[in-house]
Motif scaffolding. Sequence first.
Motif, short mmCIF file in Angstrom:
data_model
loop_
_atom_site.label_atom_id
_atom_site.label_comp_id
_atom_site.label_asym_id
_atom_site.label_seq_id
_atom_site.Cartn_x
_atom_site.Cartn_y
_atom_site.Cartn_z
N ASP A 283 -2.79 9.94 8.92
CA ASP A 283 -3.45 9.49 10.07
C ASP A 283 -2.95 8.00 10.47
O ASP A 283 -3.60 7.33 10.50
CB ASP A 283 -5.40 9.34 9.57
N ALA B 215 -5.66 1.30 12.91
CA ALA B 215 -6.45 0.43 13.15
C ALA B 215 -6.92 -0.05 12.05
O ALA B 215 -7.75 -1.59 12.32
CB ALA B 215 -7.89 1.61 13.10
N ARG B 216 -6.10 0.20 11.17
CA ARG B 216 -6.94 -0.94 10.04
C ARG B 216 -5.69 -1.98 9.00
O ARG B 216 -6.02 -2.65 8.77
CB ARG B 216 -6.47 0.40 8.52
N ARG B 217 -4.87 -1.82 10.39
CA ARG B 217 -3.36 -2.76 9.91
C ARG B 217 -4.77 -4.36 10.17
O ARG B 217 -5.39 -4.31 11.10
CB ARG B 217 -2.57 -2.91 11.30
N LYS B 218 -3.62 -4.91 9.34
CA LYS B 218 -4.06 -6.97 8.88
C LYS B 218 -2.75 -7.62 9.21
O LYS B 218 -2.14 -6.73 8.18
CB LYS B 218 -4.78 -7.05 8.18
N GLN C 128 0.65 -1.20 0.43
CA GLN C 128 0.09 -0.06 -0.04
C GLN C 128 0.95 1.46 0.25
O GLN C 128 1.26 1.15 0.89
CB GLN C 128 -0.74 -0.43 0.90
N ARG D 232 3.02 -1.48 4.22
CA ARG D 232 2.45 0.40 4.44
C ARG D 232 2.93 1.20 4.16
O ARG D 232 4.11 1.87 5.32
CB ARG D 232 1.35 0.36 4.72
N GLY E 139 -5.74 5.64 12.37
CA GLY E 139 -6.95 5.41 11.09
C GLY E 139 -5.81 3.97 10.27
O GLY E 139 -6.29 2.88 10.73
N LEU E 140 -4.14 4.37 10.23
CA LEU E 140 -3.60 3.03 10.01
C LEU E 140 -3.10 2.48 11.18
O LEU E 140 -3.34 1.04 10.41
CB LEU E 140 -2.44 3.84 9.80
#
Length: 132
Positions: free
Chosen positions: A13, A19-22, A4, A79, A16-17
């Motif tokens: 953010d 929180a979106r970690r997978k 990404q 990312r 936000g980054l």
Amino acid sequence: MLRQLAITAEPIDEAGLLARRKLSSGMGAVVYFLGVVRGTDADVAIGALEYEAFGRMVEHQFNLLFDELEKRWSLESVRLVHRVGVVKVNEASLWVEVIAPHRQEAFAACQWLIDEMKRVVPIWKKPLKRET
């Protein structure tokens, strides 16, 4: 490897980054780096840095770097977010995250990516004087 890349004029953010970690169950290391504008550039006080990027070439160069990351390390994802435009002192200009099975490869890949990015990606910075 998940890749990404975002080049943006918007503030990074970080929450936000995060929180979106997978990551999958086999991953044991998440390394991330937040680059922040400091108040001096070449020992001269500044108020901000202005970043300029050559869009298509930036994306091309990052894809080449991501290809090399895949060859060198066993990574699940990388990312990267880089700001353009005016970024004030103490604001983030760069966010990089590398996810790998082990910490040694995650740290090495993150360090290599940042070093190579500075060397080959056409993003330029110009110091702006501090307003009094």
